[in-house]
Design a protein around this motif. Structure first.
Motif, mmCIF file in Angstrom:
data_model
loop_
_atom_site.group_PDB
_atom_site.id
_atom_site.type_symbol
_atom_site.label_atom_id
_atom_site.label_comp_id
_atom_site.label_asym_id
_atom_site.label_seq_id
_atom_site.Cartn_x
_atom_site.Cartn_y
_atom_site.Cartn_z
ATOM 1 N N TYR A 177 0.669 8.853 -3.748
ATOM 2 C CA TYR A 177 1.030 7.534 -3.598
ATOM 3 C C TYR A 177 0.251 6.562 -4.288
ATOM 4 C CZ TYR A 177 4.134 9.008 0.174
ATOM 5 O OH TYR A 177 5.114 9.601 1.082
ATOM 6 N N HIS A 178 0.736 5.331 -4.842
ATOM 7 C CA HIS A 178 0.298 4.350 -5.580
ATOM 8 C C HIS A 178 0.652 2.948 -4.951
ATOM 9 C CE1 HIS A 178 -0.599 7.272 -8.908
ATOM 10 N NE2 HIS A 178 0.427 7.911 -8.601
ATOM 11 N N ASP A 179 -0.479 2.187 -4.962
ATOM 12 C CA ASP A 179 -0.348 0.663 -4.587
ATOM 13 C C ASP A 179 0.407 -0.165 -5.521
ATOM 14 O OD1 ASP A 179 -1.693 1.642 -2.320
ATOM 15 O OD2 ASP A 179 -3.536 1.050 -2.858
ATOM 16 N N VAL A 180 1.248 -1.285 -5.101
ATOM 17 C CA VAL A 180 1.711 -2.303 -5.890
ATOM 18 C C VAL A 180 1.096 -3.780 -5.530
ATOM 19 C CG1 VAL A 180 3.723 -3.236 -6.531
ATOM 20 C CG2 VAL A 180 3.864 -0.749 -6.075
ATOM 21 N N TRP A 181 0.972 -4.387 -6.365
ATOM 22 C CA TRP A 181 0.621 -5.835 -6.286
ATOM 23 C C TRP A 181 2.109 -6.753 -6.467
ATOM 24 C CZ3 TRP A 181 -3.408 -8.258 -4.428
ATOM 25 C CH2 TRP A 181 -4.583 -7.576 -4.301
ATOM 26 N N ARG A 241 0.707 -1.382 0.031
ATOM 27 C CA ARG A 241 0.032 0.015 0.005
ATOM 28 C C ARG A 241 0.804 1.324 -0.107
ATOM 29 N NH1 ARG A 241 -4.936 0.155 0.135
ATOM 30 N NH2 ARG A 241 -5.084 -1.837 1.186
ATOM 31 N N ASP A 242 0.333 2.184 -0.730
ATOM 32 C CA ASP A 242 1.425 3.469 -0.785
ATOM 33 C C ASP A 242 2.671 3.323 -1.139
ATOM 34 O OD1 ASP A 242 -1.226 4.789 -0.537
ATOM 35 O OD2 ASP A 242 -0.836 5.377 1.575
ATOM 36 N N PHE A 243 3.027 2.597 -2.203
ATOM 37 C CA PHE A 243 4.410 1.990 -2.280
ATOM 38 C C PHE A 243 5.148 3.120 -3.078
ATOM 39 C CE2 PHE A 243 7.839 -0.881 -3.873
ATOM 40 C CZ PHE A 243 8.282 -1.132 -2.779
ATOM 41 N N ILE A 244 4.668 3.660 -4.019
ATOM 42 C CA ILE A 244 5.341 4.610 -5.230
ATOM 43 C C ILE A 244 4.612 5.852 -4.961
ATOM 44 C CG2 ILE A 244 5.699 4.935 -7.521
ATOM 45 C CD1 ILE A 244 6.961 2.339 -7.113
#
Length: 175
Positions: free
Chosen positions: A159-163, A150-153
């Protein structure tokens, strides 16, 4: 990897063995808006790109390949954070933005290197949650969602999430 009878051979060329012209093409693929929109760093300078390729000579835990078919440059595949004891790595690909339907060829070739040549047990990868095209692509190729960052980038003021995805080798190797 299954090839059609009329398929032309696919060649993997390690970045350190590419020509100067190929290195410039790789950078243009990487910095193209259709590619860079999904990367951790949106743009890379020529100087940083060439330094990166040079440092690959002394980093055996990372391998970046330019995939070619005859004179066509299809795109790039990478295996990073290669761990020889635990036998896993992180996979990344991006294609020539001017070609369609070459991602599966790049992925198949990279998996062949990882699972057959390097005898890795698992491949992991990270995909921005908003990159629905990549999410579907990897799921179609038997990658399974394993986690979520969550909120990685941080990009464009938010912030953007990453799978996180994983795929296990179809081969059974003993350590």
């Amino acid at each position: 990897m299954t090839l059609k009878a009329d398929a032309k051979p696919l060649h993997a060329c390690h970045f350190t063995h590419t020509t100067q012209a190929e290195r410039l093409e790789i950078l243009s693929f990487r910095n193209h808006p259709d590619t860079s929109a999904w990367m951790l760093n949106e743009q890379i300078s020529l100087e940083a790109h060439l330094q990166f390729i040079e440092q690959l000579k002394t980093h055996p835990s990372s391998a970046y390949y330019l995939f070619k078919q005859e004179d066509a440059l299809l795109g790039v595949g990478s295996l990073t954070r290669v761990h020889p004891i635990h036998r896993h790595a992180f996979l990344g690909i991006y294609k020539n933005p001017y070609l369609e339907h070459v991602g599966a060829q790049i992925l198949d070739a990279l998996e062949f290197i990882a699972f057959y040549k390097l005898r890795l047990h698992a491949l992991h990868l990270e995909v921005l949650s908003s990159n629905t095209r990549a999410l579907h692509f990897y799921q179609r190729h038997a990658y399974r969602k394993e986690g979520f960052l969550r909120d990685f980038i941080y990009r464009d003021g938010r912030y953007h999430d990453v799978w996180l995805f994983v795929k296990f080798s179809p081969f059974s190797y003993n350590a």
